[in-house]
Write an enzyme that holds these catalytic residues in place. Sequence first.
Site, mmCIF file in Angstrom:
data_model
loop_
_atom_site.group_PDB
_atom_site.id
_atom_site.type_symbol
_atom_site.label_atom_id
_atom_site.label_comp_id
_atom_site.label_asym_id
_atom_site.label_seq_id
_atom_site.Cartn_x
_atom_site.Cartn_y
_atom_site.Cartn_z
ATOM 1 C CB THR A 1 2.117 -9.408 7.615
ATOM 2 O OG1 THR A 1 2.032 -9.667 6.253
ATOM 3 C CG2 THR A 1 1.749 -10.635 8.350
ATOM 4 C CG ASP B 1 -2.779 -8.948 7.040
ATOM 5 O OD1 ASP B 1 -2.663 -7.935 6.339
ATOM 6 O OD2 ASP B 1 -1.826 -9.708 7.322
ATOM 7 N NE ARG C 1 -3.680 -3.028 3.256
ATOM 8 C CZ ARG C 1 -4.080 -1.905 3.855
ATOM 9 N NH1 ARG C 1 -3.238 -1.226 4.594
ATOM 10 N NH2 ARG C 1 -5.313 -1.499 3.725
ATOM 11 C CE LYS D 1 -0.398 -10.796 4.005
ATOM 12 N NZ LYS D 1 -0.247 -9.594 4.781
ATOM 13 N N GLY E 1 7.117 -10.678 6.053
ATOM 14 C CA GLY E 1 8.430 -10.263 5.587
ATOM 15 C C GLY E 1 8.419 -10.148 4.082
ATOM 16 C CB SER F 1 4.040 -4.286 10.513
ATOM 17 O OG SER F 1 2.992 -4.674 9.665
ATOM 18 C CG ASP G 1 0.384 -2.770 11.013
ATOM 19 O OD1 ASP G 1 0.595 -3.795 10.339
ATOM 20 O OD2 ASP G 1 1.177 -1.821 11.069
ATOM 21 C CB SER H 1 -2.162 -5.721 8.731
ATOM 22 O OG SER H 1 -0.923 -5.868 9.350
#
Lengths: 275, 204
Positions: free
Chosen positions: A41, A57, A59, A73, A87, A169, A206, A209
């Site tokens: 994320t 995002d 994923r 999310k 998380g 992240s 990242d 994500s």
Amino acid sequence: MTKSNVMEVPPKGGFTFDLCRRNTMLQQQGAKLPKFRKTGTTIVGLIFKDGVILGADTRATEGEIVCDKNCEKIHYLAPNISCCGAGTAADTENVTDMVSSQLVLHRYATGRESRVVTALTMLKSHLFRYQGQVSAALVLGGVDVTGPHLHAVYPHGSTDTLPFATMGSGSLAAMSVFESRYKENLTKEEGMEIVSAAICAGIFNDLGSGSNVDLCIITKARKEYLRNYQQPNPRSYSRSKGYDFKIGHTAVLSTKITQLRQHVQVLEGDAMEEE
Amino acid sequence: MSITSYNGSALIAMVGKNCFAIASDRRLGVNFQTIACDFQRIFKIHDKLYIGLSGLATDVQTMHQRLQFRHKLYQLREERNMRPETFASLVSAILYEKRFGPYFCEPIIAGLNDDGTPFICTTDLIGAKQLAKDFVVSGTASESLYGACESMYKPDLGPDELFEVISQALLASVDRDCISGWGGIVHVVTPDQVITKTLKGRMD
């Protein structure tokens, strides 16, 4: 050994710990615990002139594999409050659902629109009570009678109140965009542009994500949830013809057909006489 | 050794046009020894709702018994069957209750709504729901399953074509996984009938 009441009337809620002993035994014998689904994320929030914009995002990962390319999310907490979660996916979903239900009861008890600090206090006290074991990192934003608010909530129960926040992240990638472009009193369009750029920075840089950008714009008047506002990662590798399997191609050992609906066939009958 | 690869499993559910298909492998093993080739992983909750459970076999059976118990209670109280979305929330709640000492199973829920539209969903072992519009996979062969389904799946297939696609995806994936396979079973459910077929696969 106390008799487990698992098979009696369904329990009233909360966690049960009856399998912990068995699971510790399995781990001691060398078995590894399977991975929980995480939302690797990038989640962000920013305060603009008229309210709050939240972005995320889409994923969801299970270990290194992407298990959901388009998950949601941004969670609903109240008509004027939303929360992005990073998380462990089960923890973010359940903690936001629980606080959302508590807020409904609170609205009935007080007769007023919910305030963001109420949601904040409910979240932080739950997370602190479990000492970080409930692994939910949240960006909470909303507009209430006291104005727009944005908070970052950490898994151990600490919170920050900020004009712009990033978690997950991809938070460093997103924060770099915010730090260079944020200013006070942004318009809605500027705010949306900066939030999407921040999420895209997380998506492309990242590994945890990816996929699309979701936005949620909350103002005093209304809340706009723009699902898949941007889709910068279209699927490019489909085989144009696709796979065509002939019917009967697969080797079958046995077939059983169960009819679900009774088919009534009228075999004989006289037409009704018209009176 | 991971707990979920102790017994081995592979499960897929796919959505078609007013129908869905759910398929699983049939092996039950203890590490590398195969014990049974007819293990049931897909359970019927009611005529239009099936649940497939992958992971540790003892937890598969316990979860099935608990869910059947809860659904029968629901039927007695509400005098009707549970809708698939409701059932998915029930599964998620039961798994999350055990957040700090979980059941080692990952369910796949597949059902038909009252209007005939299919519903599929999977959760991880602590109940994080993941709805999908095309397919969901679970089990030790899940990485191969993702790949096979991504390439073979097409939207709006009829029951016969859907059966072919899901069987080929399942067989292709379990052939690349040592601890799942030994045949397959597929249920294709439409509003009028349920077609159950067992597949001939490699028995190695």
